[in-house]
Design a protein around this motif. Structure first.
Motif, PDB file in Angstrom:
ATOM      1  N   TYR A 169       0.826  -1.206   0.000  1.00  0.00           N
ATOM      2  CA  TYR A 169       0.000   0.000   0.000  1.00  0.00           C
ATOM      3  C   TYR A 169       0.861   1.258   0.000  1.00  0.00           C
ATOM      4  CZ  TYR A 169      -3.786   3.212   1.193  1.00  0.00           C
ATOM      5  OH  TYR A 169      -4.699   4.231   1.172  1.00  0.00           O
TER       6      TYR A 169
ATOM      7  N   TYR B 287       2.256   1.692  -3.356  1.00  0.00           N
ATOM      8  CA  TYR B 287       1.186   2.159  -4.240  1.00  0.00           C
ATOM      9  C   TYR B 287       0.946   3.652  -4.040  1.00  0.00           C
ATOM     10  CZ  TYR B 287      -3.541   2.522  -6.226  1.00  0.00           C
ATOM     11  OH  TYR B 287      -4.639   2.890  -6.959  1.00  0.00           O
TER      12      TYR B 287
ATOM     13  N   ARG C  36       3.462   5.743  -5.624  1.00  0.00           N
ATOM     14  CA  ARG C  36       3.427   5.551  -7.072  1.00  0.00           C
ATOM     15  C   ARG C  36       4.579   4.685  -7.576  1.00  0.00           C
ATOM     16  NH1 ARG C  36      -1.565   6.476  -6.695  1.00  0.00           N
ATOM     17  NH2 ARG C  36      -2.216   8.659  -6.546  1.00  0.00           N
TER      18      ARG C  36
ATOM     19  N   CYS D 170       4.377   1.385  -7.184  1.00  0.00           N
ATOM     20  CA  CYS D 170       3.438   0.485  -7.856  1.00  0.00           C
ATOM     21  C   CYS D 170       2.324   1.368  -8.403  1.00  0.00           C
ATOM     22  CB  CYS D 170       2.874  -0.547  -6.873  1.00  0.00           C
ATOM     23  SG  CYS D 170       4.105  -1.681  -6.206  1.00  0.00           S
ATOM     24  N   LYS D 171       2.285   1.544  -9.699  1.00  0.00           N
ATOM     25  CA  LYS D 171       1.359   2.499 -10.298  1.00  0.00           C
ATOM     26  C   LYS D 171      -0.019   1.927 -10.587  1.00  0.00           C
ATOM     27  CE  LYS D 171       5.118   5.161 -12.367  1.00  0.00           C
ATOM     28  NZ  LYS D 171       5.681   5.748 -13.607  1.00  0.00           N
ATOM     29  N   SER D 172      -0.167   0.624 -10.427  1.00  0.00           N
ATOM     30  CA  SER D 172      -1.449  -0.018 -10.698  1.00  0.00           C
ATOM     31  C   SER D 172      -1.938  -0.769  -9.468  1.00  0.00           C
ATOM     32  CB  SER D 172      -1.311  -0.991 -11.873  1.00  0.00           C
ATOM     33  OG  SER D 172      -2.487  -1.777 -12.021  1.00  0.00           O
ATOM     34  N   ALA D 173      -3.257  -0.750  -9.265  1.00  0.00           N
ATOM     35  CA  ALA D 173      -3.840  -1.503  -8.154  1.00  0.00           C
ATOM     36  C   ALA D 173      -3.718  -3.006  -8.373  1.00  0.00           C
ATOM     37  CB  ALA D 173      -5.313  -1.117  -7.988  1.00  0.00           C
TER      38      ALA D 173
ATOM     39  N   CYS E 215      -1.139  -4.605  -8.332  1.00  0.00           N
ATOM     40  CA  CYS E 215      -0.129  -5.155  -7.426  1.00  0.00           C
ATOM     41  C   CYS E 215      -0.780  -5.814  -6.218  1.00  0.00           C
ATOM     42  CB  CYS E 215       0.835  -4.059  -6.981  1.00  0.00           C
ATOM     43  SG  CYS E 215       0.062  -2.632  -6.198  1.00  0.00           S
TER      44      CYS E 215
END
Length: 213
Positions: A151, A154, A157, A159-162, A164
């Motif tokens: 989280y 995320y 950013r 991890c730019k996509s949910a 993950c």
């Protein structure tokens, strides 16, 4: 014979009950898309689960109390580390139907893992009074360490996509059912995990400036 309220309410189960209540509130937060509070609740449930066994070991319990402890701990774990993460990922992914299916299967894997653990634990306690030294399969509580990390990545950013979060559920859900033996952490290991949790808490409260109160 006078009937009493069902269940056990001595100090050995207080942390287990608190962990379940944290998890339930976390579910409500996830549904309301208050993901910061939901993550904090997941972490608090993890802390409660980490030390409930230590507290329980300080009291001489009857066979019924021990069996109740096994059952109530796993039921609480299912809510905390199966249902809460599943709903969290489903909501943060925009209620995607495929993610919903993955979340449901993740919760199912946690259910199977916990039920199987209960069977093995009861058999073990009937054969020996020694403390458990290892787990079979990845412990469901692992999600309480990994999901907050994902989280934060995320939110930063990285991890730019949910997606993950979905990958995390798939990997851990598979690990729950994998027949791998994992050594149970001792007090030093628990303190290390607690340190990781504190580091995550610093990231949540200070570096990111989330108002979760």
């Amino acid at each position: 014979m006078k009937r009493k309220v069902l269940g056990y309410y001595d100090y050995t189960v207080v942390l287990t009950y608190c962990g379940m209540l944290f998890a339930f509130y976390g579910i409500l937060c996830a549904i309301g898309q208050d993901f910061g509070r939901a993550v904090v609740c997941l972490m608090m449930a993890g802390v409660c689960d980490m030390f409930d066994g230590v507290v329980a070991s300080t009291k001489t319990r009857t066979k019924s109390e021990k069996r109740f402890g096994i059952q109530i701990d796993s039921l609480s774990d299912l809510i905390s580390f199966g249902v809460l993460p599943g709903i969290f990922v489903y909501m943060i992914s925009g209620r995607n139907a495929i993610v919903g299916l993955v979340s449901a299967l993740f919760a199912l894997c946690a259910l199977i893992r916990l039920a199987y653990f209960n069977v093995l634990e009861e058999e073990r306690q009937n054969e020996t009074k020694e403390r458990r030294k290892s787990f079979l399969g990845v412990p469901v509580t692992t999600i309480a360490i990994l999901l907050p990390i994902v989280y934060m990545l995320y939110d930063y950013r990285v991890c730019k996509s949910a997606g993950c979060f979905t990958i995390l559920l798939i990997v851990l859900g598979t690990g729950f059912l994998a027949p791998v033996e994992i050594k149970k952490p001792g007090m030093v290991g628990k303190l290390c995990l607690l340190f990781i949790g504190l580091f995550e808490a610093v990231g949540l409260f200070l570096f990111m400036g989330w108002d979760v109160m």
